[in-house]
Scaffold this active site. Sequence first.
Site, PDB file in Angstrom:
ATOM      1  N   SER A   9       0.899  -1.192   0.038  1.00 43.93           N
ATOM      2  CA  SER A   9      -0.025   0.097  -0.071  1.00 43.93           C
ATOM      3  C   SER A   9       0.781   1.384  -0.011  1.00 43.93           C
ATOM      4  O   SER A   9       0.910   2.267  -1.034  1.00 43.93           O
ATOM      5  CB  SER A   9      -0.999   0.101   1.106  1.00 43.93           C
ATOM      6  OG  SER A   9      -1.621  -1.171   1.276  1.00 43.93           O
ATOM      7  N   LYS A  51       4.281   2.235  16.266  1.00 46.59           N
ATOM      8  CA  LYS A  51       4.180   0.798  16.919  1.00 46.59           C
ATOM      9  C   LYS A  51       5.758   0.580  17.547  1.00 46.59           C
ATOM     10  O   LYS A  51       5.987  -0.447  18.396  1.00 46.59           O
ATOM     11  CB  LYS A  51       3.672  -0.641  16.380  1.00 46.59           C
ATOM     12  CG  LYS A  51       2.186  -0.319  16.126  1.00 46.59           C
ATOM     13  CD  LYS A  51       1.798  -1.549  15.141  1.00 46.59           C
ATOM     14  CE  LYS A  51       0.343  -1.464  15.070  1.00 46.59           C
ATOM     15  NZ  LYS A  51      -0.319   0.023  14.492  1.00 46.59           N
ATOM     16  N   GLY A 104      -6.880   2.645   4.595  1.00 53.39           N
ATOM     17  CA  GLY A 104      -6.992   1.976   3.282  1.00 53.39           C
ATOM     18  C   GLY A 104      -5.927   1.283   2.907  1.00 53.39           C
ATOM     19  O   GLY A 104      -5.974   0.580   1.873  1.00 53.39           O
ATOM     20  N   SER A 105      -4.946   1.062   3.853  1.00 54.28           N
ATOM     21  CA  SER A 105      -3.870   0.153   3.325  1.00 54.28           C
ATOM     22  C   SER A 105      -4.306  -1.202   3.650  1.00 54.28           C
ATOM     23  O   SER A 105      -5.216  -1.644   4.305  1.00 54.28           O
ATOM     24  CB  SER A 105      -2.499   0.545   4.463  1.00 54.28           C
ATOM     25  OG  SER A 105      -2.870   0.266   5.593  1.00 54.28           O
ATOM     26  N   GLU A 108      -1.212  -6.670  20.923  1.00 55.64           N
ATOM     27  CA  GLU A 108      -1.914  -5.271  20.826  1.00 55.64           C
ATOM     28  C   GLU A 108      -2.079  -4.581  22.097  1.00 55.64           C
ATOM     29  O   GLU A 108      -2.252  -5.143  23.032  1.00 55.64           O
ATOM     30  CB  GLU A 108      -3.341  -5.688  20.230  1.00 55.64           C
ATOM     31  CG  GLU A 108      -4.140  -4.551  19.618  1.00 55.64           C
ATOM     32  CD  GLU A 108      -5.292  -4.898  18.939  1.00 55.64           C
ATOM     33  OE1 GLU A 108      -5.808  -4.247  18.025  1.00 55.64           O
ATOM     34  OE2 GLU A 108      -5.933  -6.020  19.373  1.00 55.64           O
ATOM     35  N   ALA A 164      10.281   0.543   2.219  1.00 60.05           N
ATOM     36  CA  ALA A 164       8.895   0.370   2.967  1.00 60.05           C
ATOM     37  C   ALA A 164       8.688  -1.153   2.777  1.00 60.05           C
ATOM     38  O   ALA A 164       7.804  -1.450   3.486  1.00 60.05           O
ATOM     39  CB  ALA A 164       8.004   0.941   1.818  1.00 60.05           C
TER      40      ALA A 164
END
Length: 671
Positions: free
Chosen positions: A316, A433, A480-481, A573, A387
């Site tokens: 993405s 993160k 939207g990724s 998470e 990336a």
Amino acid sequence: MLSRLKAAIDRLFSDENKLDIRNVRYLPRWTVLFIDTSLILVSILITYFLLSDLHIKPLSVISSGQQLSLVIGVNFVFLLVFKTYAGLIRHSSFMDAMKLLFATVATFATLMVFNLTWQYIYDLKVFITTGLILFSFISFTALFTFRLAVKQLYERFKIAQNNAEIINAVIVGVDDGAISVAAALDIEHPQRFIIKGFISKRQNKSLRILDKPVLELDKSVQHLVQKLNAEAIVFAGNSMSAEERFSIVKECLEHDIKVYNSPLVINWSEKTTVTDQLKSLQIEDLLNRDPIQLNDSVKSSKLQGKTILVTGGAGSIGSEIARQVASYNPNKLIVLDQAETPLHSLSLELQGAFPDIDFEFVICDVANRNRLRILFDAFKIDIIYHAAAYKHVPLMENNPSEAILTNIYGTKNLADIAAKHKVSHFVMVSTDKAVNPTNVMGATKRAAEMYVQSKYFNLQAKGKKKSTRFITTRFGNVLGSNGSVVPLFKKQIESGGPVTITHPDIIRYFMTIPEACQLVLEAGTMGKGGEIFIFDMGEPVRIMDLAEKMIKLAGHTLNEDIEIKITGLRPGEKLYEELLSNESKTLPTHHNKIMISEDLENDYEQVNTVINSIIKAAIKNNNTISVAKLKSLVPEFKSNNSEYEILDVEVTEDISKNLGMEEDLPQDLFK
């Protein structure tokens, strides 16, 4: 011949034939001329009867038949001259009305000239002047009314034929852009939006625009929309700030008022209808901040004519970086990814969109050091946008060795080879993160940050002033990724729910894919080396609120049509993400939305040694040892809801004594 005629009659009166004005595409030109001529004849007769009622008798210099023929003939000529028959009657415009007016005036002028000439020669008039004036008015009215009637009749039938809902809407704003959008929607055929009025911050009780009321935005939007008997609002123009728009949208969603966005009319596409220009509110419109805009001129000078490598180019972020880089006309753009099918699809897209750019599409795993060496030997690369990474937290928690080999070893490979080949800029894409990580994925990205940053400062300390500038960009979730929460929610809503959320209080920072990629490109131009760039991403978004708004945007009722289901936090998470660690400070840049995180410098030799040991453990697929050593490198890494939580209290120096990690490993693993 008779058989063809019989077949045509049979088709005409068969059940399959629907004699419907909606099936008529347009009236032939000869038909329009015939109807216009008939209307002129009717106008003459009406004029004759009106004159008779006024006890005015027509002159008898020439016969009535000759008078009739002369008037119709002159009219017919000017109908041809001004082409009043051309175009589609159902789409008649102001220009068509002007053509009719010109034809009528020309006919009147010609008949008057003829009348005066005849009077000058024979001292007698052919036509009564009052009659010519009356006829001109009646004929123009008849011709214009015919076109107006066809236009309205066609519109009524199209609305009846069209199953789409007619929406009563209010335009937000009264600037030129908003007025242009309202005017375009008003004249659309068939009409989908009926504009009931405008709402604006300006105070003017008597103001009307396009003969529609303008209400001041001094009360709730719901009150104003109800007052105008509307059910939707349309944002048009640029008169509202992001904060004001967000406040209006929030109220609309609470009261089931539909919200649409319209670009400025000058930006509308000629390939789509007026209605298709209007889009339902997108999820990025719910971010309570202004979109981030960066200066293109600087990036253009830095990227034009350069050879640029984008790793993870089929993902993405990587694919959008590739698109944006291609727009700056590089000398060569190398797009690297290990995913074959997405890379192939991207290659077709980019080569079609940028036929003049020299592309190279490379299938390669960044953990394959030898393949990277061959690539760098083949091309003189100026800039790298890195990336390539594994990013899904739960998957990486279950596969930590793979996360280490791609995110850490892959980054180390690229950084080492880039420095050796004196690449000008190395821009790494990281994540929020990586700050105080609670999962393997975040910790591997933090380790990669530490490596490239310490490598840069180590090269500088050795006096290599023209060494590669290693730069890191760090941002939050990307709308939207692939695999992100928004596409997941959309898919769940489309399938009827439920929408799944791990925890009701979980919050995240968000930005759009184009914004994220702008940051990456901007960092590559403004970075001097060793920096970690972060964005001012506005207020964090509560995921529960996001889900509720997306359900309402899709036209559903929460907990009736679609329910929300809480599934519990996934391994690794946490409830909230951070852009800065506790020890970090920020420095400003030339852009008020971009800051530099001033992290503590790490010793390269120490970082390199620990990372090498982490990689060796990962190659042996010993997950426990890999994660334990990762925790020693990143001491703020505290596992959450994970099997590796035990390592936070039981890691000992003896944990790897009997592992035998050095055995059977390639001797040139890090050379």
